[in-house]
Design a protein around this motif. Structure first.
Motif, mmCIF file in Angstrom:
data_model
loop_
_atom_site.group_PDB
_atom_site.id
_atom_site.type_symbol
_atom_site.label_atom_id
_atom_site.label_comp_id
_atom_site.label_asym_id
_atom_site.label_seq_id
_atom_site.Cartn_x
_atom_site.Cartn_y
_atom_site.Cartn_z
ATOM 1 N N ILE A 65 -7.613 45.350 93.350
ATOM 2 C CA ILE A 65 -6.897 44.117 92.296
ATOM 3 C C ILE A 65 -5.987 43.401 93.021
ATOM 4 O O ILE A 65 -5.797 42.141 93.103
ATOM 5 C CB ILE A 65 -6.755 44.613 90.991
ATOM 6 C CG1 ILE A 65 -8.021 45.043 90.236
ATOM 7 C CG2 ILE A 65 -6.007 43.457 90.339
ATOM 8 C CD1 ILE A 65 -7.493 45.726 88.998
ATOM 9 N N ILE A 66 -5.107 44.071 93.807
ATOM 10 C CA ILE A 66 -3.949 43.518 94.510
ATOM 11 C C ILE A 66 -4.463 42.503 96.027
ATOM 12 O O ILE A 66 -3.675 41.642 95.994
ATOM 13 C CB ILE A 66 -2.928 44.508 95.108
ATOM 14 C CG1 ILE A 66 -2.472 45.230 93.812
ATOM 15 C CG2 ILE A 66 -1.798 44.025 95.889
ATOM 16 C CD1 ILE A 66 -1.338 46.451 93.997
ATOM 17 N N VAL A 67 -5.567 42.792 96.071
ATOM 18 C CA VAL A 67 -5.903 42.000 97.469
ATOM 19 C C VAL A 67 -6.060 40.403 97.057
ATOM 20 O O VAL A 67 -5.536 39.884 97.867
ATOM 21 C CB VAL A 67 -7.309 42.389 97.923
ATOM 22 C CG1 VAL A 67 -7.958 41.587 99.079
ATOM 23 C CG2 VAL A 67 -7.386 44.036 98.408
ATOM 24 N N PRO A 68 -6.905 40.152 96.090
ATOM 25 C CA PRO A 68 -6.933 38.681 95.960
ATOM 26 C C PRO A 68 -5.535 37.984 95.486
ATOM 27 O O PRO A 68 -5.303 37.137 95.792
ATOM 28 C CB PRO A 68 -8.113 38.398 95.159
ATOM 29 C CG PRO A 68 -8.295 39.617 94.235
ATOM 30 C CD PRO A 68 -7.756 40.612 95.251
ATOM 31 N N THR A 69 -4.744 38.697 94.631
ATOM 32 C CA THR A 69 -3.750 38.050 93.910
ATOM 33 C C THR A 69 -2.355 38.022 94.986
ATOM 34 O O THR A 69 -1.784 37.150 95.275
ATOM 35 C CB THR A 69 -3.041 38.929 92.758
ATOM 36 O OG1 THR A 69 -3.022 40.590 93.282
ATOM 37 C CG2 THR A 69 -4.335 39.125 91.685
ATOM 38 N N SER A 70 -2.592 39.189 95.954
ATOM 39 C CA SER A 70 -1.411 39.126 97.074
ATOM 40 C C SER A 70 -1.857 38.041 98.193
ATOM 41 O O SER A 70 -0.606 37.276 98.518
ATOM 42 C CB SER A 70 -1.278 40.490 97.626
ATOM 43 O OG SER A 70 -2.486 40.911 98.120
#
Length: 273
Positions: A65-70
């Motif tokens: 989940i952190i991939v696109p948000t970061s």
């Protein structure tokens, strides 16, 4: 293929988790991993996911989940010119190496070990947030290599084992070395990219073929959770932001610290209670 009713219950429980995680992420200004992992751990437990894979699945799904948000956060900060690009260049191998090592470690340790690691680091971060002072410094600038490079590896390992983007760890490192908090936050978004992408693939590999995984999981990544949580957290996070603006900075830091203490207690209880 699991029954539709089972998939629907799983999706509804995760959607509720997304609402909680989104509000808390907006309230405390954290990318989500430190909040998502304990929320996932609770929800996966309620849904009957095997204890042997529950913590691994929580950590791996959080990293996905952190991939696109970061990525989104890093590009926004980069356009404003506040990212320490030199530090990220120096860490372009170190941090991903740490994240990959974390997935290798996760493949060979049990759920109890992962919970213990999360609880201990969460407790350390909690005390830092509760007792933090802006005047605390251990240096006037970032250390030179190889110390700086090794710190990058360590941030990658610890973040990969916790399922977080490394923001809290990198913010602590940079601000203790006299860097402005805005630069630290902006650079942390780039650190999140360096951790989450190799971490995602690492946890897919680490959990490939593991028994006891819930529906639509690839290794230790559950794609139902990923698909639900990303839009929900983006939707409800502004509510947490509005709550945050009604509070002072020290109140927020102390609040997040107390939240992390409670999470640490929850994991310690699951181990020794």
């Amino acid at each position: 293929m699991p029954p539709v009713s089972e998939l629907m219950m799983f999706a509804l429980a995760l959607a509720a988790a997304g609402v909680v995680a989104g509000v808390l992420a907006g309230l405390f200004g954290i990318g989500g991993g430190a909040i998502l992992v304990p929320v996932f751990y609770q929800v996966f437990g309620l849904l009957g996911v095997d204890d042997a894979v529950r913590m691994h699945l929580s950590v791996g799904t959080s990293l996905a989940i952190i991939v696109p948000t970061s990525l989104r956060s890093f590009l926004a900060h980069y356009r404003r010119g506040v990212v320490d690009v030199d530090l990220l260049r120096n860490w372009i191998v170190a941090v991903p190496l740490g994240a990959i090592l974390a997935s290798v470690i996760a493949a060979h340790v049990g759920s109890e070990t992962l919970r213990l690691i999360f609880a201990v680091i969460a407790l350390a971060l909690a005390f830092r947030m509760i007792f933090n002072r802006a005047t605390w410094h251990i240096g006037t600038d970032l250390p030179k290599n190889p110390i700086k490079w090794l710190v990058g590896v360590a941030i990658g390992i610890l973040s990969g084992l916790m399922g977080i983007g490394g923001g809290v760890l990198n913010n602590t490192f940079m601000t203790l070395h006299n860097r402005p908090i805005h630069q630290a936050v902006a650079t942390s978004a780039g650190v999140g990219v360096l951790i989450s992408i190799p971490g995602l693939f690492g946890y897919v590999w680490a959990g490939w073929g593991a028994p006891g995984l819930p529906p639509l999981s690839t290794g230790f990544i559950n794609w139902i959770a990923v698909a639900l949580i990303i839009p929900i957290t983006l939707l409800v996070a502004p509510l947490g932001v509005r709550l945050a603006h009604a509070m002072g900075r020290r109140q927020l830091e102390a609040g997040f610290g107390i939240f992390m203490v409670l999470i640490a207690i929850r994991f310690f209880y699951s181990l020794y209670g």
